[in-house]
Scaffold this active site. Structure first.
Site, PDB file in Angstrom:
ATOM      1  N   LYS A 240       4.614  48.922  82.356  1.00 58.18           N
ATOM      2  CA  LYS A 240       3.250  49.335  82.027  1.00 58.18           C
ATOM      3  C   LYS A 240       2.624  48.433  80.970  1.00 58.18           C
ATOM      4  CE  LYS A 240       2.844  52.913  84.803  1.00 58.18           C
ATOM      5  NZ  LYS A 240       2.831  54.305  84.422  1.00 58.18           N
ATOM      6  N   ARG A 280      11.028  56.785  87.008  1.00 58.35           N
ATOM      7  CA  ARG A 280      10.348  56.161  88.146  1.00 58.35           C
ATOM      8  C   ARG A 280      10.241  54.666  87.844  1.00 58.35           C
ATOM      9  NH1 ARG A 280       5.112  54.721  89.856  1.00 58.35           N
ATOM     10  NH2 ARG A 280       4.773  55.018  92.102  1.00 58.35           N
TER      11      ARG A 280
END
Length: 300
Positions: A240, A280
């Protein structure tokens, strides 16, 4: 069998397949069939935008060999500013792969969508759960579809749709405590699910979705507080942008997703130590090694 809370141990019934978290955290492998996802966009596309099913299937099988317990298949990018696509296009990108994967393996298959029509097609094709970035807020028909097919659901916090979202920035939202906002949102999502007789639920705080860099790290540090919602926690931290901000030398251009693996594993480790039950990830083998190290620590 519904979601069973035995202290910190959970079992999730995914349309008859049991996701048993009582033995330790599990890994959800990301399989994007989109041309524009922020990290792996276009990886599994042939010319003219068609999905390369053979290549996508092989990647899914590789992630399973590396230790994934769930394969999360998505056909529409949820990156900030992502272009919207039609339901028809999303179905074309995902359903053939789901049909193929469920014939080749008994892995739990998740459909990454917020659209009821896409989810229903996925369940008919063999998917076992929905991963809804909106926490049942974008499409009012999705809870009913999940209930009809007795599917499990991942409910994520997001304040806005991807096309209106920005990448994580150093500017805060100015809307108060992020943990309180996320907790309140997820509590409401759980209430909607339970009203529709959906009890096999996983919650996701939505790292990187409409949050500042500071807010993302506040969420990571305070993740354990979400255990008060009595649902297993999924952490989607993989590569991210807020991690890119943290590792980039001051004054330089933010490091790209391809250079954020070490930061990802660091964040994954923190999340696991702060109560996450599912990671995830794009990089299953690296996450599996992280889990094994933490598991080894339990002996001492």
């Amino acid at each position: 069998m519904n979601c069973i809370n035995a202290g910190k141990e959970f079992q999730i019934n995914c349309r008859g397949k049991l996701l048993d978290l009582s033995s330790g955290p599990k890994i959800m492998g990301i399989l994007n069939t989109t041309p524009d996802s922020f990290f792996d966009g276009g990886t599994f596309h042939k010319t003219q935008g068609k999905v390369d099913l053979d290549r996508a299937l092989e990647h899914a099988l590789e992630m399973i060999r590396e230790g994934a317990s769930i394969i999360d298949i998505g056909g529409e990018s949820s990156r900030p500013g992502a272009e919207k696509i039609s339901v028809r296009e999303e179905i074309m990108r995902t359903i053939p792969l789901i049909e193929l994967l469920q014939r080749k393996t008994d892995i739990i298959i998740s459909i990454d969508t917020w659209k009821a029509e896409v989810a229903e097609k996925a369940f008919k094709a063999g998917a076992h759960m929905v991963n809804d970035i909106s926490g049942f807020t974008f499409d009012g028909d999705l809870p009913g579809v999940c209930s009809q097919y007795r599917a499990a659901a991942v409910l994520m916090h997001t304040p806005v749709k991807p096309e209106s979202m920005q990448w994580s920035t150093d500017t805060g939202s100015g809307k108060g405590d992020i943990l309180a906002r996320v907790s309140c949102f997820l509590e409401q999502s759980i209430a909607v699910a339970e009203k529709n007789s959906i009890h096999d639920l996983i919650i996701d705080p939505g790292f990187g979705f409409g949050k500042s860099v500071e807010e993302n790290f506040q969420l990571l540090a305070g993740l354990r507080s979400l255990q008060a919602l009595k649902r297993p926690i999924l952490a989607g931290l993989s590569r991210k942008s807020f991690l890119g901000h943290a590792i980039t030398p001051k004054g330089e251009e933010i490091l790209p997703p391809s250079e954020r693996l070490t930061a990802t594993i660091t964040a994954d480790t923190i999340a696991l130590m702060n109560g996450a039950s599912i990671l995830r990830v794009h990089d299953v083998e690296a996450a599996a090694q992280c889990l094994r190290v933490l598991e080894a620590m339990k002996r001492f």
